[in-house]
Design a protein around this motif. Structure first.
Motif, PDB file in Angstrom:
ATOM      1  N   ASN A  72       0.822  -1.201   0.000  1.00  0.00           N
ATOM      2  CA  ASN A  72       0.000   0.000   0.000  1.00  0.00           C
ATOM      3  C   ASN A  72       0.860   1.255   0.000  1.00  0.00           C
ATOM      4  O   ASN A  72       2.086   1.197   0.020  1.00  0.00           O
ATOM      5  CB  ASN A  72      -0.957  -0.019   1.194  1.00  0.00           C
ATOM      6  N   LEU A  73       0.208   2.392  -0.017  1.00  0.00           N
ATOM      7  CA  LEU A  73       0.907   3.669  -0.057  1.00  0.00           C
ATOM      8  C   LEU A  73       1.762   3.880   1.186  1.00  0.00           C
ATOM      9  O   LEU A  73       2.821   4.496   1.117  1.00  0.00           O
ATOM     10  CB  LEU A  73      -0.111   4.802  -0.204  1.00  0.00           C
ATOM     11  N   GLN A  74       1.331   3.349   2.289  1.00  0.00           N
ATOM     12  CA  GLN A  74       2.095   3.504   3.529  1.00  0.00           C
ATOM     13  C   GLN A  74       3.449   2.810   3.422  1.00  0.00           C
ATOM     14  O   GLN A  74       4.444   3.302   3.929  1.00  0.00           O
ATOM     15  CB  GLN A  74       1.303   2.930   4.695  1.00  0.00           C
ATOM     16  N   SER A  75       3.510   1.690   2.750  1.00  0.00           N
ATOM     17  CA  SER A  75       4.791   1.005   2.601  1.00  0.00           C
ATOM     18  C   SER A  75       5.647   1.645   1.512  1.00  0.00           C
ATOM     19  O   SER A  75       6.858   1.487   1.512  1.00  0.00           O
ATOM     20  CB  SER A  75       4.572  -0.471   2.296  1.00  0.00           C
ATOM     21  N   LEU A  76       5.037   2.357   0.573  1.00  0.00           N
ATOM     22  CA  LEU A  76       5.789   3.015  -0.483  1.00  0.00           C
ATOM     23  C   LEU A  76       6.263   4.416  -0.118  1.00  0.00           C
ATOM     24  O   LEU A  76       7.140   4.956  -0.771  1.00  0.00           O
ATOM     25  CB  LEU A  76       4.956   3.089  -1.762  1.00  0.00           C
ATOM     26  N   SER A  77       5.695   5.026   0.903  1.00  0.00           N
ATOM     27  CA  SER A  77       6.033   6.409   1.235  1.00  0.00           C
ATOM     28  C   SER A  77       7.509   6.606   1.608  1.00  0.00           C
ATOM     29  O   SER A  77       8.094   7.611   1.198  1.00  0.00           O
ATOM     30  CB  SER A  77       5.113   6.946   2.328  1.00  0.00           C
ATOM     31  N   LEU A  79      10.027   5.128   0.309  1.00  0.00           N
ATOM     32  CA  LEU A  79      10.722   5.142  -0.982  1.00  0.00           C
ATOM     33  C   LEU A  79      10.533   6.465  -1.698  1.00  0.00           C
ATOM     34  O   LEU A  79      11.476   7.010  -2.259  1.00  0.00           O
ATOM     35  CB  LEU A  79      10.206   4.010  -1.869  1.00  0.00           C
ATOM     36  N   LEU A  80       9.322   6.962  -1.679  1.00  0.00           N
ATOM     37  CA  LEU A  80       9.053   8.228  -2.346  1.00  0.00           C
ATOM     38  C   LEU A  80       9.803   9.374  -1.689  1.00  0.00           C
ATOM     39  O   LEU A  80      10.398  10.214  -2.365  1.00  0.00           O
ATOM     40  CB  LEU A  80       7.542   8.509  -2.343  1.00  0.00           C
ATOM     41  N   ILE A  81       9.784   9.407  -0.376  1.00  0.00           N
ATOM     42  CA  ILE A  81      10.481  10.473   0.351  1.00  0.00           C
ATOM     43  C   ILE A  81      11.984  10.379   0.113  1.00  0.00           C
ATOM     44  O   ILE A  81      12.659  11.386  -0.127  1.00  0.00           O
ATOM     45  CB  ILE A  81      10.133  10.413   1.853  1.00  0.00           C
ATOM     46  N   GLY A  82      12.513   9.167   0.154  1.00  0.00           N
ATOM     47  CA  GLY A  82      13.945   8.990  -0.098  1.00  0.00           C
ATOM     48  C   GLY A  82      14.330   9.388  -1.508  1.00  0.00           C
ATOM     49  O   GLY A  82      15.366  10.009  -1.732  1.00  0.00           O
ATOM     50  N   GLY A  83      13.513   9.025  -2.475  1.00  0.00           N
ATOM     51  CA  GLY A  83      13.797   9.397  -3.860  1.00  0.00           C
ATOM     52  C   GLY A  83      13.747  10.886  -4.083  1.00  0.00           C
ATOM     53  O   GLY A  83      14.600  11.453  -4.773  1.00  0.00           O
ATOM     54  N   ILE A  84      12.782  11.542  -3.477  1.00  0.00           N
ATOM     55  CA  ILE A  84      12.675  12.994  -3.620  1.00  0.00           C
ATOM     56  C   ILE A  84      13.865  13.680  -2.959  1.00  0.00           C
ATOM     57  O   ILE A  84      14.439  14.619  -3.511  1.00  0.00           O
ATOM     58  CB  ILE A  84      11.345  13.492  -3.025  1.00  0.00           C
ATOM     59  N   SER A  85      14.277  13.207  -1.795  1.00  0.00           N
ATOM     60  CA  SER A  85      15.413  13.834  -1.126  1.00  0.00           C
ATOM     61  C   SER A  85      16.708  13.578  -1.891  1.00  0.00           C
ATOM     62  O   SER A  85      17.596  14.423  -1.904  1.00  0.00           O
ATOM     63  CB  SER A  85      15.540  13.338   0.311  1.00  0.00           C
ATOM     64  N   LEU A  86      16.828  12.424  -2.544  1.00  0.00           N
ATOM     65  CA  LEU A  86      18.020  12.173  -3.358  1.00  0.00           C
ATOM     66  C   LEU A  86      18.067  13.091  -4.570  1.00  0.00           C
ATOM     67  O   LEU A  86      19.134  13.579  -4.944  1.00  0.00           O
ATOM     68  CB  LEU A  86      18.048  10.723  -3.824  1.00  0.00           C
ATOM     69  N   LEU A  87      16.916  13.327  -5.181  1.00  0.00           N
ATOM     70  CA  LEU A  87      16.896  14.209  -6.342  1.00  0.00           C
ATOM     71  C   LEU A  87      17.176  15.658  -5.978  1.00  0.00           C
ATOM     72  O   LEU A  87      17.606  16.435  -6.823  1.00  0.00           O
ATOM     73  CB  LEU A  87      15.548  14.095  -7.054  1.00  0.00           C
ATOM     74  N   SER A  88      16.947  16.033  -4.729  1.00  0.00           N
ATOM     75  CA  SER A  88      17.202  17.411  -4.329  1.00  0.00           C
ATOM     76  C   SER A  88      18.682  17.684  -4.091  1.00  0.00           C
ATOM     77  O   SER A  88      19.092  18.828  -4.062  1.00  0.00           O
ATOM     78  CB  SER A  88      16.406  17.745  -3.058  1.00  0.00           C
ATOM     79  N   LYS A  89      19.488  16.638  -3.964  1.00  0.00           N
ATOM     80  CA  LYS A  89      20.925  16.820  -3.763  1.00  0.00           C
ATOM     81  C   LYS A  89      21.593  16.966  -5.123  1.00  0.00           C
ATOM     82  O   LYS A  89      21.550  16.092  -5.953  1.00  0.00           O
ATOM     83  CB  LYS A  89      21.496  15.637  -2.997  1.00  0.00           C
TER      84      LYS A  89
END
Length: 133
Positions: A72-77, A79-89
């Motif tokens: 579900n979305l709770q288990s994917l969140s 990953l999404l947060i980590g991916g977004i923070s990686l793209l911001s670097k």
């Protein structure tokens, strides 16, 4: 009564030398640790570690989803947060882009080889069956 690691009959000069030697060893250990951390904190090794973590998390998430345990979305969140923070670097964008291009190229090459193998298999199968059967 607090216990000390020195004996009261040890002269002050010897205790000072011992403390100075321990301090020097401690500083050497800190310098070695800093060197190790600096060697492992370059953009390339960070990108490799991040990709390994993402691949592991994605495979764990989707293996759970495919086996019926749910993804579900709770288990994917995370990953999404980590991916977004990686793209911001900024310093990770280029290695991640290179990794994505190399991965896409590898996937495309794998697709082409599988397609060629299938075509050869179909051609061999047609050649092996006699006409009229």
């Amino acid at each position: 009564m607090p216990q000390t690691d020195w004996k009261p009959d040890v002269p002050l000069e010897e205790r000072k030398r011992k403390l100075l030697a321990e301090g020097a060893l401690f500083r050497i250990g800190i310098m070695q640790a800093r060197g190790t951390v600096r060697a492992n904190l370059n953009a390339e090794s960070l990108a490799k570690g991040a990709l390994n973590r993402i691949v592991g998390a994605v495979s764990a998430t989707f293996s759970g989803a495919l086996s019926g345990k749910g993804g579900n979305l709770q288990s994917l969140s995370p990953l999404l947060i980590g991916g977004i923070s990686l793209l911001s670097k900024r310093y990770l964008r280029k290695p991640l882009l290179y990794g994505a291009v190399i991965s896409a190229g590898g996937a495309f090459a794998y697709y082409l080889t599988r397609r060629k193998d299938r075509q050869q298999g179909v051609a061999a199968e047609e050649a092996s069956t006699p006409d009229g059967e």
